[in-house]
Scaffold this active site. Sequence first.
Site, PDB file in Angstrom:
ATOM      1  CE  LYS A  96      -3.609  -4.944  -0.353  1.00 53.47           C
ATOM      2  NZ  LYS A  96      -4.751  -4.621  -1.224  1.00 53.47           N
TER       3      LYS A  96
HETATM    4  C1  LIG Z   1      -2.304   0.430   1.327  1.00 49.51           C
HETATM    5  C2  LIG Z   1      -3.594  -0.265   1.665  1.00 49.51           C
HETATM    6  N1  LIG Z   1      -4.134  -0.081   2.883  1.00 49.51           N
HETATM    7  C3  LIG Z   1      -5.270  -0.685   3.248  1.00 49.51           C
HETATM    8  C4  LIG Z   1      -5.940  -1.513   2.379  1.00 49.51           C
HETATM    9  C5  LIG Z   1      -7.246  -2.083   2.834  1.00 49.51           C
HETATM   10  O1  LIG Z   1      -7.253  -3.456   2.917  1.00 49.51           O
HETATM   11  P1  LIG Z   1      -8.639  -4.269   2.759  1.00 49.51           P
HETATM   12  O2  LIG Z   1      -9.056  -4.185   1.333  1.00 49.51           O
HETATM   13  O3  LIG Z   1      -8.265  -5.650   3.176  1.00 49.51           O
HETATM   14  O4  LIG Z   1      -9.627  -3.655   3.688  1.00 49.51           O
HETATM   15  C6  LIG Z   1      -5.400  -1.758   1.101  1.00 49.51           C
HETATM   16  C7  LIG Z   1      -6.001  -2.655   0.095  1.00 49.51           C
HETATM   17  O5  LIG Z   1      -7.078  -2.941  -0.129  1.00 49.51           O
HETATM   18  C8  LIG Z   1      -4.214  -1.096   0.731  1.00 49.51           C
HETATM   19  O6  LIG Z   1      -3.681  -1.270  -0.480  1.00 49.51           O
END
Ligand SMILES: Cc1ncc(COP(=O)(O)O)c(C=O)c1O
Length: 371
Positions: A166
């Site tokens: 990110k």
């Molecule tokens: C659009 C989207 N939603 C949710 C997530 C979930 O985040 P995390 O990996 O921090 O759980 C991500 C990325 O991993 C994502 O790209």
Amino acid sequence: MDEVVATLESGWLTTGPRTAQFEEEFARYVGAEHAIGTNSGTAALHLALESIGVGPGDEVITTPLTFAATANAIEHCGARPVFADVDARDGNISAEIVAELLTEATRALLPVHYAGAPADLDALRRLDREIPIIVDAAHAIEMRTDDGRRSGAGVELGAYSFQVTKNITTGEGGMIVTTDPERAAELRVRRLHGVDKDAFRRRAEAGFTESDLLFAGHKYNMTDLQAAIGMHQLRRIEILHARRVEIWEAYNESFGDSSYWTVPPSSCEPDGERRHGCHLYTLWFAWDALGMNRAECTEALARGGVGVAWHYPPLHLQRYYRERYGHSQGEFPVAEEIARRTVTLPLSASMSDTDVRQVIAAVHGLAAERS
Ligand SMILES: Cc1ncc(COP(=O)(O)O)c(C=O)c1O
């Protein structure tokens, strides 16, 4: 690195003063009233859905053009993700399409700012003021709307991710934002087992106080080690964003006109007050014109030292969702078309001008080979 070492030396490794500070600074940056740190974006989505009571028998309308976590969080609540096709301009679900899917069972809407392109939340809000909107803002920390509102401003419930790819990262981590102080307080309890006072808050109070269990909560808390990284990432976010924008504009300039690919319209819109989150830079390839398929393109670019990704294989065609709900090819044609054509190019503030030129040359090299 100094902050991480200082955290270790402080003896306070888990949720504590640095988490509180990162939450406060993050809320200020995204224009939110309250921010609650979590151990992932997925946890943030799950908690946000759970906090408004999404459960079995409920439907939550979302996009099939997203990472699995978006729809999985709905499944974790025992509810059903109802996919809406996306708009060809930006890959986001639109109010017109969502309107046709609203039913008695619709419990919430879960839009994603795909790649960082602002989804039209105001239009979604106008559909039905009673239905809560939870925003998946994993791609959209720096994003601003047409009238300059920051990504968390006025957002009833939003979820961010600091997973390592990110725009800013804590290794793994996430954040929930909300306008509602009572919901914020409840989310803090729910993210740590459901206990009404965590160790940090107990210590802040004079004398011994008993705690009580208010919910069967989760172990979703952010640690101070994560927050130590996040605080300093956040302080550099505008510098990092400016570099992403430079790379973004170099790509736009170079890839603008071609019979082999299209730059998504939302990537080229003049900024003004609006600000693209600049998370994923995608090109939509015309595979027939280029004379290769996506796997061959990916391999050719890799031979030129350029690693690319595909965002996203549409969720309704992934085995779990296909088999569970009987989805099939052709159901969401715009999402499928974008998914079929999309290649995501490298985009990172740590890329040098030479790296950027290498990516541009490798992509143009595909077209030159074809010519
Ligand atoms: C659009 C989207 N939603 C949710 C997530 C979930 O985040 P995390 O990996 O921090 O759980 C991500 C990325 O991993 C994502 O790209």
